[in-house]
Design an enzyme around this catalytic site. Structure first.
Site, PDB file in Angstrom:
ATOM      1  N   GLU A 201       0.815  -1.228   0.000  1.00 17.94           N
ATOM      2  CA  GLU A 201       0.000   0.000   0.000  1.00 17.94           C
ATOM      3  C   GLU A 201       0.841   1.268   0.000  1.00 17.94           C
ATOM      4  O   GLU A 201       0.565   2.199  -0.759  1.00 17.94           O
ATOM      5  CB  GLU A 201      -0.944   0.034   1.204  1.00 17.94           C
ATOM      6  CG  GLU A 201      -2.172  -0.848   1.061  1.00 17.94           C
ATOM      7  CD  GLU A 201      -1.925  -2.281   1.492  1.00 17.94           C
ATOM      8  OE1 GLU A 201      -0.829  -2.559   2.044  1.00 17.94           O
ATOM      9  OE2 GLU A 201      -2.809  -3.116   1.303  1.00 17.94           O
ATOM     10  N   HIS A 270     -10.321  -4.211  10.875  1.00 14.04           N
ATOM     11  CA  HIS A 270     -10.918  -4.064   9.547  1.00 14.04           C
ATOM     12  C   HIS A 270     -12.213  -3.265   9.574  1.00 14.04           C
ATOM     13  O   HIS A 270     -13.002  -3.348   8.653  1.00 14.04           O
ATOM     14  CB  HIS A 270     -11.196  -5.442   8.928  1.00 14.04           C
ATOM     15  CG  HIS A 270      -9.983  -6.143   8.431  1.00 14.04           C
ATOM     16  ND1 HIS A 270      -9.002  -6.598   9.266  1.00 14.04           N
ATOM     17  CD2 HIS A 270      -9.583  -6.456   7.181  1.00 14.04           C
ATOM     18  CE1 HIS A 270      -8.051  -7.180   8.546  1.00 14.04           C
ATOM     19  NE2 HIS A 270      -8.378  -7.102   7.282  1.00 14.04           N
TER      20      HIS A 270
END
Lengths: 468, 348
Positions: A201, A270
């Site tokens: 990322e 998450h």
């Protein structure tokens, strides 16, 4: 005793699917690991494997059947020594009834085992706006699409128009998107413009920002915004600040997009709403749409913008259907809130998935004689405070609904703006309905407690209208 | 059945991968060498002046000087094609800008935070850009320019414009994770980029040996199959020669390459660094033995450039630098209304 094979849930949010194909027939012997059937969801086709051994006694749902609810008995298996042909059909094969979204599965009460459940069921809604967006011309044909399709169409249309636009991220190309948002893009635009990255990322967010500085228009997908925390330096330090630091000389026209907010039973790491984080950064545009129409119109606007945009989607909304205008080039203005339901007694301000919760609460309130106006912020930066204040002028009461933490939230910001600029219009304090101030728990019952509900919104509205 | 024995993994890998040629020291004409000399001297005098202005309170914040490293920027950038190649670096960026021919006045005026500065006074020492010259900054976060530079290379390849990106970073940045994330993608996609590690031996106060398990930084790309070359960064002609070899490799579509430039900064990490982590003798010894400007001066003398000519160059450069300093001190600060401009490009 025959074993019942039930329609499986293939993802945490799946409620129904298509039984695409049977790979076995009645009378076949199966053992664990054999593939019995192919099941299609809106995201993917999955194989359904046998766990038990025996003979297929009865196929109860024919292949090609759509909308088979999770948990429906689709076949029975006779165990060893049983006469397959004699295996009775299950007494009450549940007809494909609606998923028990509202029904509280009380553990133990009926003696049955507690099923996996999720507090997010109280969030995801298909409640549509009751006020048509004035941006849509009168008489425009409306079609029903999912939020997922709307997002994909927005990218595809902009890619057709502008060769500088490309899509990059984990699993966006060959896998067709981890959440299938980029489905079909590789086929149409090829691997030069639809690019699978390694799991990296920080690297690809920086690469994207550099490509934008170099003149391209990247759309960077994060599989979820939780993973973008690894990349946040490039979003904030590289993308947001460059135009200012260079005295307007160097731009960074890039879109960072992906699902944000709580998903279903995925636990604390998450499940987080980053809206307030990015909305605090000057130099960024932050968009968080609710329905399919805004998802499409605003993503197109985001891709066209010369500024860096953080585009916050919501996984729970991807599969939801909404009407969207059938227009060749449907682009919405950035920075404009939208009144999705008009009312006179109270203003409920929300954004993203919270809008559905607010609309649901408004419906309940209408039954009790309270006429709520619901404002969907749509863009979190720049914030359309004028629309909020205008609505407040009419209703004199305000509740903010946010699927996210309370501290330093968008709700806090709205409360501050209303204090500073709308104090004289207030007949009651502004109330915030947010998630609880805890990391999101896994256990279904705790997850439910942590998240916002329409009931909590109703209670807050009653407080500010002095009706509770 | 007996299984085949596992391969001994401790054996060093033998590769027959193609590698770049050993670079040759560039053979400069007298004119070329004079040009290098002028550019390096300009950087040296400019930075000395910047240090002085900092001391006088004209320059604020962080100010990282390039003194000692001049040969790197001058040697490498002289090999680039200014029309199509792009450059990006970290916060020690004055030298790279000067080597790119950017007007010293607008650089110095940025250092003093004036409206006439290249970033209109809003960027400062670490945040300067010239998209016109394809110089993409000037980035203050250690290592960020490596991923961003990889993005510039991605754009070159996407646009098929034949350009190469050159991303400079230090020995300190070479320990940042995103450098390796970038290496991986650059080699995977054969991006046209030259990664230049300016190894000036110290990451702020921490020496390479104290911070790097593999201190031969040119090897840092090995596990990504990116070849690396170690270069004498105090010799401008060695720098230029290495750049040519690297450019040939990258322009041939062979993907990225790493150049480790062994260099040295004479001054502290920034103006506020007292540099107690190394001895005065160490610095003096580098200055005496391998100063990049003195080295070129000697070669110019061998080429029969007279002392008078060199003195004239020195005088001319001092004049340019003094003018830039005068300009930077006198030109006005940005208008107060500039506070709110350039936050976004568009209005919403």
């Amino acid at each position: 005793m025959a074993i019942e094979l039930k329609m499986p849930a293939l993802s945490p949010t799946m409620e129904e699917g298509t039984l695409a194909k049977w790979l076995v027939k009645e009378g076949d012997t199966v053992k664990s690991g054999d593939i019995l059937a192919e099941i299609e969801t809106d995201k993917a086709t999955m194989e359904f494997e046998a766990v038990d051994e025996g003979t297929i006694a009865k196929i109860l749902v024919a292949e090609g059947t759509d909308n088979v609810k999770v948990g429906t008995v689709i076949a029975t298996i006779a165990g060893e020594g049983e006469d397959a042909s004699a295996a009775p059909a299950p007494a009450a094969a549940p007809a494909p009834t609606p998923a028990p979204a509202a029904a509280e599965p009380a553990a133990g009460e009926d003696g049955g085992p507690k099923k996996a459940d999720s507090g997010t069921k109280q969030l995801a809604s298909e409640k549509a706006a009751t006020v048509q967006d004035p941006a849509i011309p009168e008489g425009t044909e409306m079609v029903k699409v999912t939020v997922r399709e709307a997002l994909r169409d927005a990218m595809a249309e902009e890619m057709r128009k502008d060769p500088r636009v490309f899509v990059m991220g984990e699993e966006v190309a060959e896998y067709q998107g981890a959440y299938k948002v980029t489905q079909g893009l590789l086929e149409e635009f090829g691997p030069k413009r639809v690019i699978d990255t390694p799991i990296t990322e920080y690297g690809f967010a920086g690469l994207g920002a550099g490509a934008a500085m170099g003149g391209l228009k990247p759309v960077i997908e994060f599989m979820t915004f939780n993973f973008a925390m690894q990349a946040i330096d490039h979003i904030v330090n590289s993308a947001a600040k460059t135009n200012y630091m260079s005295g307007g000389q160097m731009r960074c026209p890039i879109v960072f997009r992906g699902p944000n907010g709580a998903a279903s039973r995925v636990g604390a790491q998450h499940s987080q709403n980053y809206g307030p984080w990015y909305a605090s950064v000057p130099g960024l545009i932050v968009i968080a749409p609710y329905d399919a129409q805004d998802a499409k119109g605003l993503l197109k606007a985001a891709i066209r913008s010369e500024d860096p945009v953080v585009f916050l989607e919501n996984e729970l909304m991807y599969g939801r259907h909404f009407e969207i205008p059938q227009l060749d080039d449907y682009v919405l203005p950035i920075g404009k809130a939208r009144i999705v339901r008009s009312g006179k007694d109270v203003t409920i301000v929300s954004y993203s998935i919270g809008v559905g919760v607010a609309l649901e609460a408004a419906e309940t309130l209408a039954g009790e004689g309270i006429d709520a106006e619901v404002v969907d912020l749509r863009t979190l930066r720049p914030l359309d405070t004028a629309t909020v204040l205008e609505s407040l002028k009419k209703t004199n009461r305000l509740v903010v609904v946010e699927e996210g933490w309370p501290v330093c939230s968008i709700a806090s910001e709205i409360a501050a703006v209303v204090m500073e600029q709308g104090f004289d219009d207030l007949d009651a304090p502004v109330l915030r309905v947010t998630n609880e101030d805890v990391p999101l728990p896994y256990a279904a019952n705790l997850e439910k407690l942590a998240l916002i509900t329409a009931d909590k919104v109703v209670a807050a509205v009653k407080k500010v209208t002095y009706r509770g | 059945m007996a299984k085949a024995p596992a391969r001994k993994t401790t054996e060093p890998a033998k590769t027959n991968r193609e590698r770049p040629e050993e670079p040759k020291r560039f053979e400069a004409s007298k004119e070329q060498l004079l040009e290098f000399y002028k550019q390096m001297l300009l950087i040296r005098r400019f930075e000395e002046k910047a240090g002085q202005l900092y001391g006088l309170g004209f320059i604020g914040g962080f100010c990282h000087l390039y003194i000692g490293q001049e040969a790197v920027a001058v040697g490498l950038q002289s090999a680039l094609d200014g029309e199509k190649d792009s450059v990006i670096t970290g916060y020690r960026d004055h030298g790279h800008m000067l080597a790119y021919g950017i007007d010293p006045k607008v650089i110095m005026a940025e250092l003093t935070g004036r409206a006439a500065g290249i970033s209109r006074g809003k960027g400062g020492s670490m945040h300067m850009f010239s998209t016109e010259k394809k110089f993409y900054g000037g980035h203050g976060i250690v290592g960020a320019q490596v991923a961003l530079g990889t993005g510039l290379a991605f754009a070159h390849k996407y646009n098929e414009d034949g350009g190469v990106a050159m991303a400079y970073f230090g020995d300190g940045a070479s320990n940042q994770g995103q450098v390796y994330e970038s290496f991986n993608m650059a080699e995977l996609w054969k991006l046209p980029i030259i990664y230049v590690i300016e190894n000036n031996q110290y990451a702020m106060g921490t020496s390479v040996n104290r911070s790097s398990s593999e201190d031969q930084l040119y090897r840092r790309g090995e596990s990504f199959r990116i070849p690396g070359i170690q270069v004498d960064g105090m010799d401008v002609l060695a720098c230029r020669g290495a750049a040519e070899e690297a450019l040939a490799w990258v322009r041939a579509g062979k993907g990225p390459i790493i150049l480790e430039m062994k260099t040295y900064r004479y001054r502290g990490h920034s103006m506020s660094d007292p540099a107690k982590y190394r001895s005065r003798e160490e610095v003096q010894s580098v200055r005496d033995k391998s100063d990049p400007i003195e080295q070129v001066k000697r070669e110019l003398e061998d080429m029969k450039v007279t002392e008078a000519e060199l003195k004239a160059i020195e005088a001319e450069i001092r004049k340019v630098v003094n003018e830039s300093a005068d300009f930077a001190e006198q030109t006005p600060e940005p208008d107060a209304s500039e506070l709110y401009t350039d936050v976004l490009v568009e209005s919403y």
